[in-house]
Design an enzyme around this catalytic site. Sequence first.
Site, mmCIF file in Angstrom:
data_model
loop_
_atom_site.group_PDB
_atom_site.id
_atom_site.type_symbol
_atom_site.label_atom_id
_atom_site.label_comp_id
_atom_site.label_asym_id
_atom_site.label_seq_id
_atom_site.Cartn_x
_atom_site.Cartn_y
_atom_site.Cartn_z
ATOM 1 C CG HIS A 167 -1.957 -1.065 1.218
ATOM 2 N ND1 HIS A 167 -2.910 -1.157 0.219
ATOM 3 C CD2 HIS A 167 -2.208 -2.090 2.078
ATOM 4 C CE1 HIS A 167 -3.707 -2.186 0.458
ATOM 5 N NE2 HIS A 167 -3.296 -2.785 1.569
ATOM 6 C CB CYS A 183 -2.304 3.725 -3.804
ATOM 7 S SG CYS A 183 -3.643 2.585 -4.224
#
Length: 338
Positions: free
Chosen positions: A180, A223
């Site tokens: 992430h 991301c």
Amino acid sequence: MGGSEEMGAAQLCSSHGLPLKYFCKTDQLGVCAECIAGGLHREHPYLNMEEASKQCKQQEQACIPLQRSLSLPPSLNTGHLTSLEQAVQRKDNIREKHKTEVYDMSGERLALTLCVTSGRAGAEADIFALNQLFFRLGFLNRIIRDPTGEGFKRELLAFREWVESHVSFISCCFVVLMAHGRPGILIGSDGATVNLEQLFQAMNNQNCTALQGTPKIFLIQACRGEQQDPGIVYTTDALSHLSKVLPTHTDSLFIYPSQEGYVSYRSETDGSILIQKLVMVFLKGFCEFHILELLTKVIQEVSGINIPTRNQQQYKSTPLVQYTLRKLLYLKPSGMAA
């Protein structure tokens, strides 16, 4: 004079490993499709080998087949000998220039995959796909699952020490970072963060001497923000030879799954869009195309996908490629036939 059998012989380009299907009229050399499309001969007039052989026979001129030793008949006079020798010298000079414009990939290839799998369903599919790709490309891949924020730095530094300890020549290094993330940040399995730029700097020319002048590829799957792109509707209507100082940040390639500030997309069953498309494109084309051509195809593939989300809205994604490569990078393992 070379006959049609000689000019049409199945021989390979020494720079790209592809069949010599064309004859460069400017340099009087046999060349491959890559030489014509993006190499040193891209602006030169050329013929296919069959047509060149016919013209050679019709005009009764000396044709010089490429990729073989030149044997001169004793009947050639001094004028012909001088001309042919000059052509051979020109051919050798071009070969040498090719060597300076393409990375030497004959050495060892090392890869490091750092992947947070916890809370990232589909990550194992990405690890599996990448491991297949590295195997085909001849990379020795070290896989570390669920590194913490500090673990990303620790494992990368350990990898650097491993690289530095090699006595043999290392021709390429591939680092995969999957987690992430936020803009410029990766989130470790423990929730702690690490700055991407710090990881990149650890492998630059100053901090990793074993990889000075060697291509270093960073593939990031994380991301880069929270924005989502719904798309738009539209209507179609070289380095100085005198310099001996290597800049700190050359020979690097960075592959991001999205533009700055945007999310990246991952299937909980099939893996991330970028990784899966990249592996597919690379496996199909690594024998023929250099890495920037392959990545252009990856961007085309990913940007062409309509990505459905839980709110029934379809979004788009565009990978970002940034590089400081100084030469063409072909990932085909040395000795592999085209």
